[in-house]
Design a protein around this motif. Structure first.
Motif, short mmCIF file in Angstrom:
data_model
loop_
_atom_site.label_atom_id
_atom_site.label_comp_id
_atom_site.label_asym_id
_atom_site.label_seq_id
_atom_site.Cartn_x
_atom_site.Cartn_y
_atom_site.Cartn_z
N VAL A 36 -13.61 -47.83 -28.66
CA VAL A 36 -13.29 -48.04 -27.57
C VAL A 36 -11.83 -46.71 -27.56
O VAL A 36 -11.33 -46.24 -27.00
CB VAL A 36 -12.92 -49.47 -25.87
N CYS A 37 -10.80 -47.93 -27.12
CA CYS A 37 -9.38 -47.36 -28.53
C CYS A 37 -8.64 -48.45 -28.85
O CYS A 37 -9.36 -49.68 -28.68
CB CYS A 37 -8.84 -46.68 -26.25
N THR A 274 -18.96 -54.74 -19.31
CA THR A 274 -19.31 -53.26 -19.15
C THR A 274 -18.90 -53.01 -17.36
O THR A 274 -19.34 -53.88 -16.88
CB THR A 274 -19.34 -52.28 -19.96
N ALA A 275 -18.11 -51.91 -17.12
CA ALA A 275 -18.43 -51.58 -15.85
C ALA A 275 -19.83 -51.67 -14.84
O ALA A 275 -20.44 -51.84 -14.01
CB ALA A 275 -17.67 -50.11 -15.21
N VAL A 283 -11.59 -57.98 -27.69
CA VAL A 283 -10.56 -58.37 -28.02
C VAL A 283 -9.88 -58.55 -28.55
O VAL A 283 -10.34 -60.50 -28.68
CB VAL A 283 -8.94 -57.03 -27.24
N SER A 284 -9.20 -58.82 -30.17
CA SER A 284 -9.11 -59.81 -30.79
C SER A 284 -7.36 -60.30 -30.38
O SER A 284 -6.42 -59.36 -30.01
CB SER A 284 -8.51 -60.07 -31.86
N VAL A 290 -4.13 -53.68 -31.88
CA VAL A 290 -5.59 -53.75 -31.88
C VAL A 290 -6.68 -53.03 -31.22
O VAL A 290 -6.19 -52.37 -30.24
CB VAL A 290 -5.67 -55.42 -30.69
N SER A 291 -7.24 -53.18 -31.41
CA SER A 291 -8.71 -52.13 -30.34
C SER A 291 -9.54 -53.16 -29.78
O SER A 291 -10.01 -54.29 -29.89
CB SER A 291 -9.82 -51.61 -31.90
#
Length: 354
Positions: A36-37, A274-275, A283-284, A290-291
């Motif tokens: 995602v980012c 998700t929304a 996430v880690s 981290v992504s």
């Protein structure tokens, strides 16, 4: 810490696999994660909790020797930090995040590593939840305790349809607790939790740095925005449950989950919906950039919100009998096989934080 986790794969590979426990069966469904980012702000490190908020995401730093670095961070949709919020007093070990239907943020300050898992040995007599209401500048603390007074390590928090917090402990055969009394604020004596039952992950075979050990440890949880689904994750997989009447604890204890593999995450500890409720975000817990990853959920969420559960109904949902221990024992045997590794991990964690 990452070197220790990678080394775990080598050690666990030599451990005979545990028998798959009864209950949840892996779906075998292959999924492809999409980035995602990427969070690259140096102030954000060892992310252990994740939630979706208007305009982006909310993450939290794990415990840190410098309390100023243990904060909540609001991110935009590109993972850029827009603002952060500190705690009025030290948060000891935040491990998960949740946002309820009123928009209140819940922080699960419930981590309590044993010395084997890198803790100091000074176990805590109470755990804490922090709440940050919309528009508030600082979170409020709510202290809780386990009914037998014994310490436990936990990393998973969910909020049910009646607004009650539900905690799932980290160990194999995780214990599911719920607060069935009013939530206290700024208290010193911990309010007692109720043991509702247990949840035991399966041996799925999903690749992760800790192998069988990683598939057994419960590291995060979330409730879908419409309240009809709940997910509990390990280092390797996401277990999604149908929720009836808003009773999240009953769903986890008595439901049959659908399993979504989360393969090869470096140290997967956080999960959120998700929304729209049709996917998972993970996430880690890593010291560096981290992504946030996106996985499609196995089932689509219902467009109809779940009805809230009755206010306080401990008598309506009595604790279940403890499940058969064979699968848990096998997982624990595997866990003891990596005792030496965990001590190395503890030393690495200590050295990093000096």
């Amino acid at each position: 810490m990452r070197r220790a986790v990678l080394a775990a794969a080598v050690v666990v590979a030599s451990v005979p696999p545990a028998a798959a426990p009864a209950g949840a069966a892996p779906s075998g469904r292959a999924v492809q994660a999409a980035e995602v980012c990427r969070i690259d702000d140096p102030a954000v490190t060892e992310v252990s909790g994740l939630a979706v908020v208007p305009g982006g995401f909310l993450v939290e730093n794990d415990s840190n020797p410098d309390p100023r670095r243990t904060r909540l961070f609001y991110l935009d949709e590109g993972c850029r930090v827009t603002r952060s919020v500190g705690y009025p007093t030290t948060a000891r070990d935040p491990e998960d995040l949740a946002v309820d239907r009123s928009g209140t943020v819940w922080v699960a300050d419930i981590g309590d590593n044993s010395p084997l898992m890198g803790g100091s040995g000074n176990r805590r007599s109470t755990i804490a939840l922090w709440t940050l209401k919309p528009g508030a500048k600082s979170p409020k603390i709510h202290r809780l305790r386990y009914p037998d007074g014994e310490p436990r390590d936990a990393e998973a928090l969910l909020i049910d349809g009646a607004g009650r917090p539900v905690i799932v402990t980290k160990e194999p055969g995780g214990e599911v607790y719920r607060l069935d009394t009013p939530l206290p604020t700024d208290n010193t004596e911990g309010a007692p939790l109720t043991l509702v039952g247990h949840f035991q992950p399966s041996r799925t075979g999903t690749a992760n740095p800790l192998g069988v050990f990683g598939s057994a440890l419960i590291t995060g949880a979330a409730v879908s925005p419409d309240g009809t689904k709940a997910v509990v994750r390990t280092y390797s997989d996401a277990y999604e449950f149908d929720v009836t009447g808003g009773d999240v604890a009953a769903a986890i204890v008595g439901g049959t989950p659908v399993v979504t593999p989360l393969p090869n995450e470096p140290q997967g500890e956080a999960i959120a919906y998700t929304a729209d409720g049709n996917g998972f975000l993970t996430v880690s817990d890593q010291p560096g950039p981290v992504s946030i990853q996106h996985y499609p959920a196995t089932r689509k969420a219902s467009p109809v919100p779940a009805k809230p559960a009755p206010g306080t109904a401990a008598e309506a949902f009595p604790p279940r009998e403890r499940p058969e221990r064979q699968g848990r024992l096998a997982l624990l045997v595997s866990a003891f096989s990596v005792v030496g590794l965990m001590l190395v991990a503890a030393a690495a964690r200590y050295a990093r934080r000096r």
